[in-house]
Design an enzyme around this catalytic site. Sequence first.
Site: not given
Length: 320
Positions: A164, A262, A292
Amino acid sequence: MSQDRWDPEMRAFTAMMEERGRAFPPIVMAPPLDAARASNDGPGIALAAATGPKMAESADRWLSVRGRRLACRVHRPSTDAPLPVMVYIHGGGWVWGSIDTHDHIMRGYAEGAGCAIVGPDYALSPEAAFPQALEECAAVVRWVARNGAEWGLDPSRIVVGGDSAGGNLALAVALLLQQTDPELKLAGLLLNYGVYDSRLDTPSYVEFATGHTLTREKMDFYWRCYCPREADRMHPLAAPLRADAADLAKLPPCLMHVAELDVLAGENVAMEKRLRDAGVTVESTTFPGVLHGFLRAMGHVSASDRAVAEAGAWLKRILA
């Protein structure tokens, strides 16, 4: 929200974490964020502590970086000889997360690859806006390259990885080090569902804007925290999808892991294409039915375990 496309294990894990989150006060996404961080990270810290393999050595070590003492979590699956190393940068929108929330992921990679892991506990935004976290993580990689033997590491074999916002920082660190330390050659980049652009209008942002844990509203908040100056959101070290092809061409081999459901899926596909077009060796897997942050579900979601195992095998090859 429809969960028809969700992996059943992902659905169960999400429900479990939501239930655990009810034990904490509601998260208010507005500064100051200390209380919100305790609520956001609390369930994940407990999960990480109870999950993943044991190491031969786990320790917190401290480096003097940019005027402060920066903690680094060091995991070594064996202590027989200096080990190749991955500097792993945790996710959390540059706002949340720590070496505690991602400890189980780091240990999973260490065991799977037979390598050491160094996790920097970099400064969070908005208190520390761009480029402080980037500069801190780059400084840790430099230290490992020059002094890693002091920690039982092999400084000639370094991968940088992250998930991320950590994937964003990992890629940006590699680009920054090209400019500042061209003699420092990384062996690879492990990029897990990273943030690569400040646009919030891709098809995946439209499709998964709400109801899939990471929302468009949250990403807008994270970008405003990390880059309060709008001009910085266009900088290639903040949004690596905007980097020049000539700079991307100098990057080492990459492994990319993408979550299907996501908001960031579209920019991950775009980043993969830009890397391949620049001549970078890229291996990429999109995991269907997961959200995610799915790596946090190690031990609960089989797709998460497969991703860690795949990355471990890749790291073994890259660091051999």
